[in-house]
Design a protein around this motif. Structure first.
Motif, short mmCIF file in Angstrom:
data_model
loop_
_atom_site.label_atom_id
_atom_site.label_comp_id
_atom_site.label_asym_id
_atom_site.label_seq_id
_atom_site.Cartn_x
_atom_site.Cartn_y
_atom_site.Cartn_z
N ASN A 11 0.91 -1.15 0.00
CA ASN A 11 0.00 0.00 0.00
C ASN A 11 0.95 1.21 0.00
N ASN A 62 -6.81 10.30 -0.27
CA ASN A 62 -6.92 9.14 -1.14
C ASN A 62 -6.34 9.46 -2.53
N SER A 69 -10.74 8.96 5.20
CA SER A 69 -10.83 8.64 6.62
C SER A 69 -9.50 7.97 7.00
N CYS A 71 -6.25 5.71 7.52
CA CYS A 71 -5.54 4.73 6.70
C CYS A 71 -4.53 4.02 7.59
N GLY A 72 -4.72 2.73 7.81
CA GLY A 72 -3.87 1.98 8.73
C GLY A 72 -2.45 1.79 8.20
N ASN A 73 -2.34 1.39 6.93
CA ASN A 73 -0.99 1.24 6.37
C ASN A 73 -0.30 2.59 6.23
N SER A 133 -11.93 3.70 9.17
CA SER A 133 -12.57 3.80 7.86
C SER A 133 -13.66 2.73 7.79
N ASN A 168 -15.31 0.66 1.92
CA ASN A 168 -14.27 -0.23 1.40
C ASN A 168 -14.83 -1.65 1.48
N GLU A 186 -10.63 -0.64 -2.49
CA GLU A 186 -10.59 0.57 -1.68
C GLU A 186 -11.38 1.73 -2.28
N ARG A 187 -12.27 2.27 -1.44
CA ARG A 187 -12.94 3.53 -1.74
C ARG A 187 -11.86 4.61 -1.88
N CYS A 196 -4.72 -3.32 2.77
CA CYS A 196 -5.44 -2.21 3.40
C CYS A 196 -5.44 -2.44 4.91
N GLY A 197 -4.83 -1.55 5.66
CA GLY A 197 -4.62 -1.77 7.09
C GLY A 197 -5.91 -1.74 7.91
N THR A 198 -6.74 -0.71 7.67
CA THR A 198 -8.01 -0.67 8.40
C THR A 198 -8.91 -1.82 7.95
N1 LIG Z 1 -5.51 1.88 2.66
C1 LIG Z 1 -6.07 2.35 3.89
C2 LIG Z 1 -7.53 2.53 3.93
C3 LIG Z 1 -7.90 3.83 3.39
C4 LIG Z 1 -9.35 4.07 3.52
C5 LIG Z 1 -9.82 4.85 2.36
N2 LIG Z 1 -9.80 4.10 1.15
C6 LIG Z 1 -11.15 5.46 2.69
O1 LIG Z 1 -12.11 4.76 2.94
O2 LIG Z 1 -11.20 6.71 2.73
C7 LIG Z 1 -5.60 1.50 5.04
O3 LIG Z 1 -4.51 0.94 4.98
O4 LIG Z 1 -6.29 1.44 6.04
#
Ligand SMILES: N[C@H](CCC[C@H](N)C(=O)O)C(=O)O
Length: 256
Positions: A11, A62, A69, A71-73, A133, A168, A186-187, A196-198
């Motif tokens: 990511n 994004n 919102s 982003c965990g990674n 998220s 997402n 991913e949104r 995607c971390g979250t």
């Molecule tokens: N890649 C991200 C998530 C981003 C969330 C984003 N796509 C949104 O819903 O605004 C992660 O690692 O958590």
């Protein structure tokens, strides 16, 4: 303007030191920079800023240029960035769009404390969690063969999510009691990302809900391996959630 490129399990993010608060790119310009043909190429763009009472603030956009919102990674990558900048030594706390986060680093790994998460809810027939998220979960056999862009965008752009802010979409296959494989649409990127971390956090919490799997749980993503540990409360909400995995600087450069 100088930038850095970081990735956490594939990511990837453009990272900008904005402690002087000079960043002023428009949504369209951020989208162009994240574009893999016209720009640097990234799933998102992240600013590190000063924040009173914290080591730093994380501002996350994004790939479509809109402020996202949590982003965990990206959170793990900005922790590595802050460490590389000499902002902290072993442990840090920072503020992001979903509140305060604590984190720690080793040479190989970043451990990020995620937001407390409410008990599972049902949204349009799928299990839903807000781990910073919004995420829905779908279990799939033969996950490697799934058309994630097609199946993910169908849910993300459904009538329900059109009027509820979007989501997402995570597709999960259990490997065994303690391991899952996850692919995420991913949104904001509007495509599958490598991790995607979250999203994997939501999937791990759901493994407790549907199969009583215990913390910690390992996750295999397209971009590598992650681990999530958690605590379940009497009201079925989750606290002490940690997302653990690698986060690395890839290169640095100067924007034209
Ligand atoms: N890649 C991200 C998530 C981003 C969330 C984003 N796509 C949104 O819903 O605004 C992660 O690692 O958590």
């Amino acid at each position: 303007m100088k930038f850095f490129k970081y990735q956490g399990t594939g990511n990837d993010f453009i990272m900008i030191d904005d402690r002087e608060q000079t960043f002023n790119l428009s949504k369209a310009e951020i989208e162009m920079l994240c574009h893999r043909r016209f720009g640097v190429g990234a799933d998102g763009l992240i600013l590190i800023q000063d924040a009173e009472g914290y080591d730093f603030r994380m501002v996350y956009y994004n790939a479509d240029g809109g402020e996202g919102s949590m982003c965990g990674n990206g959170g793990r990558c900005i922790v590595r960035f802050a460490h590389d900048l000499g902002i902290f030594d072993k442990e840090t706390s920072f503020i992001a769009v979903d509140g305060k986060h604590e984190a720690s680093v080793t040479p190989d790994l970043v451990s990020l404390k995620m937001s407390d998460t409410a008990a599972v809810s049902d949204k349009d027939g799928l299990h839903f969690y807000d781990t910073g998220s919004p995420h829905v979960i779908k279990y799939i056999d033969n996950l490697d063969e799934l058309d994630v862009d097609g199946a993910g965008s169908a849910i993300r752009n459904s009538e329900f999510w059109k009027v509820n802010g979007g989501t997402n979409v995570n597709f999960v296959e259990a490997i065994d009691e303690q391991r899952i494989k996850v692919r995420t649409y991913e949104r904001g990127v509007e495509a599958e990302t490598f991790s995607c971390g979250t999203g994997v956090t939501a999937c791990v919490l759901d493994r407790f809900v549907v199969a009583a799997c215990q913390s910690p749980i390992a996750i295999v993503t397209k971009g590598g391996d992650l681990e999530v540990s958690f605590h379940v409360n009497a009201d079925h909400s989750f606290t002490n959630i940690y997302l653990i995995g690698p986060a690395k600087r890839v290169f640095e450069g100067v924007l034209a």
